[in-house]
Design a protein around this motif. Structure first.
Motif, PDB file in Angstrom:
ATOM      1  N   THR A 193       0.826  -1.205   0.000  1.00  0.00           N
ATOM      2  CA  THR A 193       0.000   0.000   0.000  1.00  0.00           C
ATOM      3  C   THR A 193       0.858   1.252   0.000  1.00  0.00           C
ATOM      4  O   THR A 193       0.584   2.228  -0.726  1.00  0.00           O
ATOM      5  CB  THR A 193      -0.930   0.008   1.227  1.00  0.00           C
ATOM      6  OG1 THR A 193      -1.738  -1.170   1.224  1.00  0.00           O
ATOM      7  CG2 THR A 193      -1.828   1.238   1.230  1.00  0.00           C
ATOM      8  N   THR A 194       1.911   1.248   0.819  1.00  0.00           N
ATOM      9  CA  THR A 194       2.812   2.399   0.886  1.00  0.00           C
ATOM     10  C   THR A 194       3.524   2.608  -0.442  1.00  0.00           C
ATOM     11  O   THR A 194       3.661   3.749  -0.915  1.00  0.00           O
ATOM     12  CB  THR A 194       3.847   2.198   2.008  1.00  0.00           C
ATOM     13  OG1 THR A 194       3.170   2.050   3.256  1.00  0.00           O
ATOM     14  CG2 THR A 194       4.792   3.384   2.091  1.00  0.00           C
ATOM     15  N   LYS A 195       3.974   1.535  -1.055  1.00  0.00           N
ATOM     16  CA  LYS A 195       4.661   1.644  -2.351  1.00  0.00           C
ATOM     17  C   LYS A 195       3.731   2.246  -3.412  1.00  0.00           C
ATOM     18  O   LYS A 195       4.160   3.064  -4.228  1.00  0.00           O
ATOM     19  CB  LYS A 195       5.171   0.276  -2.783  1.00  0.00           C
ATOM     20  CG  LYS A 195       6.341  -0.241  -1.946  1.00  0.00           C
ATOM     21  CD  LYS A 195       6.765  -1.630  -2.386  1.00  0.00           C
ATOM     22  CE  LYS A 195       7.932  -2.132  -1.545  1.00  0.00           C
ATOM     23  NZ  LYS A 195       8.338  -3.513  -1.909  1.00  0.00           N
ATOM     24  N   LYS A 196       2.461   1.831  -3.399  1.00  0.00           N
ATOM     25  CA  LYS A 196       1.489   2.389  -4.348  1.00  0.00           C
ATOM     26  C   LYS A 196       1.278   3.877  -4.084  1.00  0.00           C
ATOM     27  O   LYS A 196       1.155   4.683  -5.014  1.00  0.00           O
ATOM     28  CB  LYS A 196       0.165   1.636  -4.244  1.00  0.00           C
ATOM     29  CG  LYS A 196       0.215   0.218  -4.797  1.00  0.00           C
ATOM     30  CD  LYS A 196      -1.142  -0.461  -4.654  1.00  0.00           C
ATOM     31  CE  LYS A 196      -1.090  -1.886  -5.203  1.00  0.00           C
ATOM     32  NZ  LYS A 196      -2.392  -2.590  -5.044  1.00  0.00           N
ATOM     33  N   PHE A 197       1.212   4.247  -2.797  1.00  0.00           N
ATOM     34  CA  PHE A 197       1.023   5.650  -2.408  1.00  0.00           C
ATOM     35  C   PHE A 197       2.206   6.497  -2.879  1.00  0.00           C
ATOM     36  O   PHE A 197       2.031   7.594  -3.423  1.00  0.00           O
ATOM     37  CB  PHE A 197       0.861   5.742  -0.890  1.00  0.00           C
ATOM     38  CG  PHE A 197       0.446   7.094  -0.387  1.00  0.00           C
ATOM     39  CD1 PHE A 197      -0.897   7.417  -0.254  1.00  0.00           C
ATOM     40  CD2 PHE A 197       1.389   8.047  -0.030  1.00  0.00           C
ATOM     41  CE1 PHE A 197      -1.285   8.667   0.217  1.00  0.00           C
ATOM     42  CE2 PHE A 197       1.014   9.295   0.446  1.00  0.00           C
ATOM     43  CZ  PHE A 197      -0.331   9.603   0.555  1.00  0.00           C
ATOM     44  N   LEU A 198       3.404   5.985  -2.678  1.00  0.00           N
ATOM     45  CA  LEU A 198       4.607   6.697  -3.095  1.00  0.00           C
ATOM     46  C   LEU A 198       4.626   6.918  -4.605  1.00  0.00           C
ATOM     47  O   LEU A 198       4.984   8.004  -5.091  1.00  0.00           O
ATOM     48  CB  LEU A 198       5.855   5.911  -2.673  1.00  0.00           C
ATOM     49  CG  LEU A 198       6.128   5.808  -1.168  1.00  0.00           C
ATOM     50  CD1 LEU A 198       7.172   4.731  -0.896  1.00  0.00           C
ATOM     51  CD2 LEU A 198       6.593   7.140  -0.605  1.00  0.00           C
ATOM     52  N   LYS A 199       4.209   5.875  -5.327  1.00  0.00           N
ATOM     53  CA  LYS A 199       4.205   5.959  -6.789  1.00  0.00           C
ATOM     54  C   LYS A 199       3.106   6.887  -7.282  1.00  0.00           C
ATOM     55  O   LYS A 199       3.330   7.708  -8.196  1.00  0.00           O
ATOM     56  CB  LYS A 199       4.015   4.556  -7.381  1.00  0.00           C
ATOM     57  CG  LYS A 199       4.095   4.519  -8.901  1.00  0.00           C
ATOM     58  CD  LYS A 199       3.973   3.089  -9.420  1.00  0.00           C
ATOM     59  CE  LYS A 199       4.064   3.058 -10.946  1.00  0.00           C
ATOM     60  NZ  LYS A 199       3.951   1.658 -11.460  1.00  0.00           N
ATOM     61  N   LEU A 200       1.917   6.774  -6.684  1.00  0.00           N
ATOM     62  CA  LEU A 200       0.772   7.589  -7.102  1.00  0.00           C
ATOM     63  C   LEU A 200       1.066   9.080  -6.987  1.00  0.00           C
ATOM     64  O   LEU A 200       0.728   9.869  -7.879  1.00  0.00           O
ATOM     65  CB  LEU A 200      -0.459   7.225  -6.262  1.00  0.00           C
ATOM     66  CG  LEU A 200      -1.734   8.022  -6.529  1.00  0.00           C
ATOM     67  CD1 LEU A 200      -2.229   7.773  -7.953  1.00  0.00           C
ATOM     68  CD2 LEU A 200      -2.817   7.645  -5.508  1.00  0.00           C
ATOM     69  N   PHE A 201       1.708   9.473  -5.899  1.00  0.00           N
ATOM     70  CA  PHE A 201       1.958  10.895  -5.660  1.00  0.00           C
ATOM     71  C   PHE A 201       3.402  11.301  -5.980  1.00  0.00           C
ATOM     72  O   PHE A 201       3.802  12.430  -5.673  1.00  0.00           O
ATOM     73  CB  PHE A 201       1.613  11.247  -4.212  1.00  0.00           C
ATOM     74  CG  PHE A 201       0.138  11.135  -3.914  1.00  0.00           C
ATOM     75  CD1 PHE A 201      -0.738  12.130  -4.321  1.00  0.00           C
ATOM     76  CD2 PHE A 201      -0.374  10.026  -3.264  1.00  0.00           C
ATOM     77  CE1 PHE A 201      -2.095  12.032  -4.061  1.00  0.00           C
ATOM     78  CE2 PHE A 201      -1.736   9.908  -3.002  1.00  0.00           C
ATOM     79  CZ  PHE A 201      -2.597  10.911  -3.411  1.00  0.00           C
ATOM     80  N   ASN A 202       4.140  10.365  -6.571  1.00  0.00           N
ATOM     81  CA  ASN A 202       5.502  10.653  -7.024  1.00  0.00           C
ATOM     82  C   ASN A 202       6.342  11.276  -5.906  1.00  0.00           C
ATOM     83  O   ASN A 202       6.954  12.340  -6.062  1.00  0.00           O
ATOM     84  CB  ASN A 202       5.471  11.591  -8.241  1.00  0.00           C
ATOM     85  CG  ASN A 202       6.819  11.694  -8.934  1.00  0.00           C
ATOM     86  OD1 ASN A 202       7.615  10.747  -8.883  1.00  0.00           O
ATOM     87  ND2 ASN A 202       7.073  12.834  -9.548  1.00  0.00           N
ATOM     88  N   ILE A 203       6.369  10.580  -4.762  1.00  0.00           N
ATOM     89  CA  ILE A 203       7.092  11.084  -3.596  1.00  0.00           C
ATOM     90  C   ILE A 203       8.528  10.562  -3.623  1.00  0.00           C
ATOM     91  O   ILE A 203       8.767   9.351  -3.662  1.00  0.00           O
ATOM     92  CB  ILE A 203       6.398  10.641  -2.290  1.00  0.00           C
ATOM     93  CG1 ILE A 203       4.978  11.225  -2.238  1.00  0.00           C
ATOM     94  CG2 ILE A 203       7.200  11.092  -1.069  1.00  0.00           C
ATOM     95  CD1 ILE A 203       4.150  10.720  -1.075  1.00  0.00           C
ATOM     96  N   ASN A 204       9.465  11.454  -3.617  1.00  0.00           N
ATOM     97  CA  ASN A 204      10.883  11.097  -3.600  1.00  0.00           C
ATOM     98  C   ASN A 204      11.212  10.382  -2.286  1.00  0.00           C
ATOM     99  O   ASN A 204      10.872  10.865  -1.207  1.00  0.00           O
ATOM    100  CB  ASN A 204      11.743  12.352  -3.754  1.00  0.00           C
ATOM    101  CG  ASN A 204      13.210  12.030  -3.959  1.00  0.00           C
ATOM    102  OD1 ASN A 204      13.557  10.918  -4.357  1.00  0.00           O
ATOM    103  ND2 ASN A 204      14.060  12.993  -3.668  1.00  0.00           N
TER     104      ASN A 204
END
Length: 341
Positions: A193-204
């Protein structure tokens, strides 16, 4: 856990038993109390722990949290012991059914006279039951101080809390970092879930080990609604990395640290973002104030433990002793502490 050929000490004033469910606090209990064993819930382990206690002369048994097997151990003791118990969860965590079960089980042992005193790591919990007139104490665990890191990445922000815990503001923290458009998140073992969140919002971000998570960051975040582990803050600050907190009483008497590090709202991503920048500007001031706080914290920790067990816990050292014939095959590990009056 009791295993053969490891460090052991007999006939001390007390023994602390930590269950597997609280293993994450084992180092803190060992450092703060000494004379600690980790106990799993296997049939063999229960038998070994019971026999170990019966072969020794511990005046006090200190149980941490609750597991059903404790009652089997207690029922098979051959001599009288002053039994005390420590509950590690927060008052707010009672919203979870399992935590409520654990506390009710502990309180039942107390009401039935089996346990003489309950210690709490959460001050709100302690004050609530003290107000009722119950025999309770507030306990402040401590950890061994690490060497302060001098170098740090001025753009890196560590996230110390648990993404799977609904009381932890993990995704608000990530959003606050993204909002700043300047900082990079440092994470440990992110789930799907965290990995998807990071990818969705393009968080460095970068992914690191649990131990490296605390180190060399501009700031660390531990912004939670409740269920705070103060030792996360202590460990971060010991490394020289300012740690931003959510709803927490730890710094109530520290005006400067409270104003700079404690959030007014746990779910305001604008405040998280601006708070990171505020801490960056006052980093040196925070570290200097923390050093004074740390001295007081260690002193208060020792005093709280002395009040709970009735004796001083002096410097903890390791000692290896020969396993007696009577305990051959069931010896365990214990940290050894000297005791004063």
């Amino acid at each position: 856990m009791l295993e053969k050929d490891l460090d052991i000490i007999y006939n001390k004033e007390y023994l602390v038993i930590v269950p597997k469910m609280t293993e994450h606090l084992l180092d803190a209990f060992q450092y703060s109390f000494g004379n600690v064993i980790l106990m799993n819930n296997s049939v063999e382990e229960i038998s070994n722990v019971t026999e170990f206690i019966n072969k020794n002369n511990f005046k006090q048994l200190i149980l941490v949290d609750y597991q059903l097997e404790y009652e089997e151990v207690i029922n098979n003791l051959i001599r009288q012991h002053d039994i005390k118990i420590i509950f590690t969860k927060s008052l707010g965590s009672l919203c979870e059914e399992f935590i409520t079960y654990v506390f009710n089980s502990i309180h039942s042992l107390y009401e039935n006279g089996i346990v003489s005193k309950i210690g709490f790591l959460d001050k709100n919990f302690y004050e609530t039951l003290k107000h009722k007139g119950e025999n309770v104490e507030f306990i402040q665990l401590d950890i061994e101080k690490v060497v302060e890191e001098e170098e740090y990445d001025e753009n890196r922000v560590g996230l110390l809390n648990n993404s799977g815990n609904s009381k932890h503001s993990f995704y608000n923290e990530l959003s606050g970092i993204k909002l700043s458009n300047k900082y990079s998140a440092k994470l440990y073992n992110p789930d799907k879930t965290t990995k998807k969140f990071l990818k969705l919002f393009n968080i460095n971000h970068t992914i690191t080990s649990k131990e490296e998570l605390y180190k060399n960051n501009l700031v660390n975040l531990y912004v939670n609604f409740t269920d705070n582990n103060n030792l996360e803050f202590i460990k971060s600050m010991d490394y020289g990395v300012p740690c931003i907190l959510g709803n927490n009483q730890l710094l109530n008497n520290e005006k400067t640290l409270q104003e700079l590090l404690v959030m007014k709202s746990d779910d305001d991503i604008d405040e998280i973002s601006s708070r990171i920048s505020l801490v960056a500007k006052n980093r040196e001031k925070i570290i200097d104030e923390y050093k004074k706080f740390r001295e007081k914290y260690t002193k208060e920790s020792k005093e709280s433990i002395k009040k709970f067990i009735g004796i001083n816990v002096k410097k903890v050292v390791l000692r290896t002793m020969a396993i007696s014939g009577a305990l051959c095959g069931i010896a365990g590990f214990l940290l050894v502490a000297g005791f004063g009056g």
